[in-house]
Write a protein that holds these residues in place. Structure first.
Motif, PDB file in Angstrom:
ATOM      1  N   GLN A  68      23.274  29.127  39.214  1.00  0.00           N
ATOM      2  CA  GLN A  68      22.726  28.793  40.531  1.00  0.00           C
ATOM      3  C   GLN A  68      23.150  27.420  41.037  1.00  0.00           C
ATOM      4  N   ARG A  69      23.089  26.399  40.191  1.00  0.00           N
ATOM      5  CA  ARG A  69      23.418  25.059  40.685  1.00  0.00           C
ATOM      6  C   ARG A  69      24.917  24.892  40.911  1.00  0.00           C
ATOM      7  N   TYR A  70      25.725  25.736  40.281  1.00  0.00           N
ATOM      8  CA  TYR A  70      27.167  25.697  40.542  1.00  0.00           C
ATOM      9  C   TYR A  70      27.509  26.427  41.835  1.00  0.00           C
ATOM     10  N   VAL A  71      26.794  27.510  42.119  1.00  0.00           N
ATOM     11  CA  VAL A  71      27.024  28.261  43.363  1.00  0.00           C
ATOM     12  C   VAL A  71      26.827  27.359  44.575  1.00  0.00           C
ATOM     13  N   ALA A  72      25.835  26.468  44.487  1.00  0.00           N
ATOM     14  CA  ALA A  72      25.559  25.557  45.605  1.00  0.00           C
ATOM     15  C   ALA A  72      26.719  24.621  45.899  1.00  0.00           C
ATOM     16  N   GLU A  73      27.636  24.442  44.933  1.00  0.00           N
ATOM     17  CA  GLU A  73      28.757  23.510  45.099  1.00  0.00           C
ATOM     18  C   GLU A  73      30.076  24.211  45.419  1.00  0.00           C
TER      19      GLU A  73
END
Length: 295
Positions: free
Chosen positions: A117-122
């Motif tokens: 999830q936190r990588y998708v945001a980037e």
């Protein structure tokens, strides 16, 4: 009535986007695909780097102009030279188009999220290049070796990662993955240099020091990772980084070959005359605070 407003709003956005595109296109002429450069055997490193950085600028403008989405992953051994390559890529580029993502240790909230999830945001938006200085592959390397994840979490990552990357590629993202390989003698030299050089000391983290105890463990983790995630759809490209300068040039040249960009030549523009300042009165110099002339 509401539908009518929505339709008008949507049409307004389309019109505005068309105008913006026209404004951009008027400054460029699309040329041919640049021919790959064959450097001489006695090449000069700085000259070759400059040539590659010029091509990176062409790539940047093509990505921006055609609204491409480029995602590049840099993984590998500690002190393998990932940061040096990233720096040479970003140096000539516009940070609004090309940005680096180097995420810190996940927060308590992030630990409770879906792992990706936190990588998708980037991930890159249209017209953007994103360079991941380490990525979701932390789970298959550092977290696996250092015991920061459970066996179930690791196995789930290995199952879902190829599917996740295939989904990104199908969505239109150009995904390029690099693994930087360095032998243990060269890594030892770089660690020693970082320990003695105060300018480079910040590069040496506690995890880097601890990784010396787990050289074989990291090698085995990398082999398992490649076996599961080095696919035809999303392959790994290994960069031999025993020689840092050669690694930088080889990696940049390869990255340029992975994106089908074309040369965009700027159109000659006539600058309009500057507004007359006959009615403008500049404030007194004494009313402003200037930086002291120390040099």
């Amino acid at each position: 009535m509401k539908r009518k407003r929505k339709h008008q709003h949507s049409g307004g956005e389309v019109t505005e986007l068309a105008r913006e595109t026209a404004k951009v296109e008027q400054y460029w002429i699309v040329g041919d695909r640049p021919e790959p450069r064959n450097p001489p055997k006695n090449y000069n490193y700085v000259e070759e780097l400059i040539n590659l950085q010029i091509e990176l600028i062409k790539l940047q403008e093509y990505v921006r102009h055609n609204r491409l989405k480029i995602c590049v992953i840099f993984e590998g051994r500690d002190a393998a030279g990932k940061g040096g390559v990233i720096k040479r890529i970003t140096d000539p580029l516009n940070p609004r188009v090309c940005r680096v993502v180097a995420l810190a240790t996940p927060t308590e909230r992030e630990r409770g999220q879906w792992y990706f999830q936190r990588y998708v945001a980037e991930l890159p938006s249209a017209g953007e290049i994103v360079l991941f200085d380490r990525s979701w592959y932390n789970r298959a390397s550092v977290e696996r070796v250092m015991g920061f994840c459970t066996e179930e979490e690791y196995q789930e990552f290995m199952r879902s990662c190829p599917l996740f990357e295939e989904m990104l590629i199908r969505s239109g993202i150009i995904l390029v993955k690099y693994w930087f390989s360095v032998n243990d003698e060269e890594q030892e030299k770089r660690f020693q240099d970082r320990m003695r050089n105060p300018i480079k000391r910040w590069k040496l983290s506690a995890i880097d020091i601890e990784s010396r105890r787990h050289w074989v463990d990291y090698s085995q983790a990398k082999d398992l990772m490649f076996a599961q995630t080095d696919t035809k759809v999303s392959p790994w490209y290994v960069v031999n980084s025993d020689n840092k300068k050669q690694a930088r040039l080889n990696c940049i040249a390869h990255l340029l070959s992975r994106v089908p960009y074309q040369d965009l030549n700027p159109v000659e523009i006539a600058l309009p005359p500057r507004q007359s300042d006959s009615d403008y009165k500049r404030p007194k110099i004494t009313s402003q605070r200037f930086v002291p002339d120390i040099y």
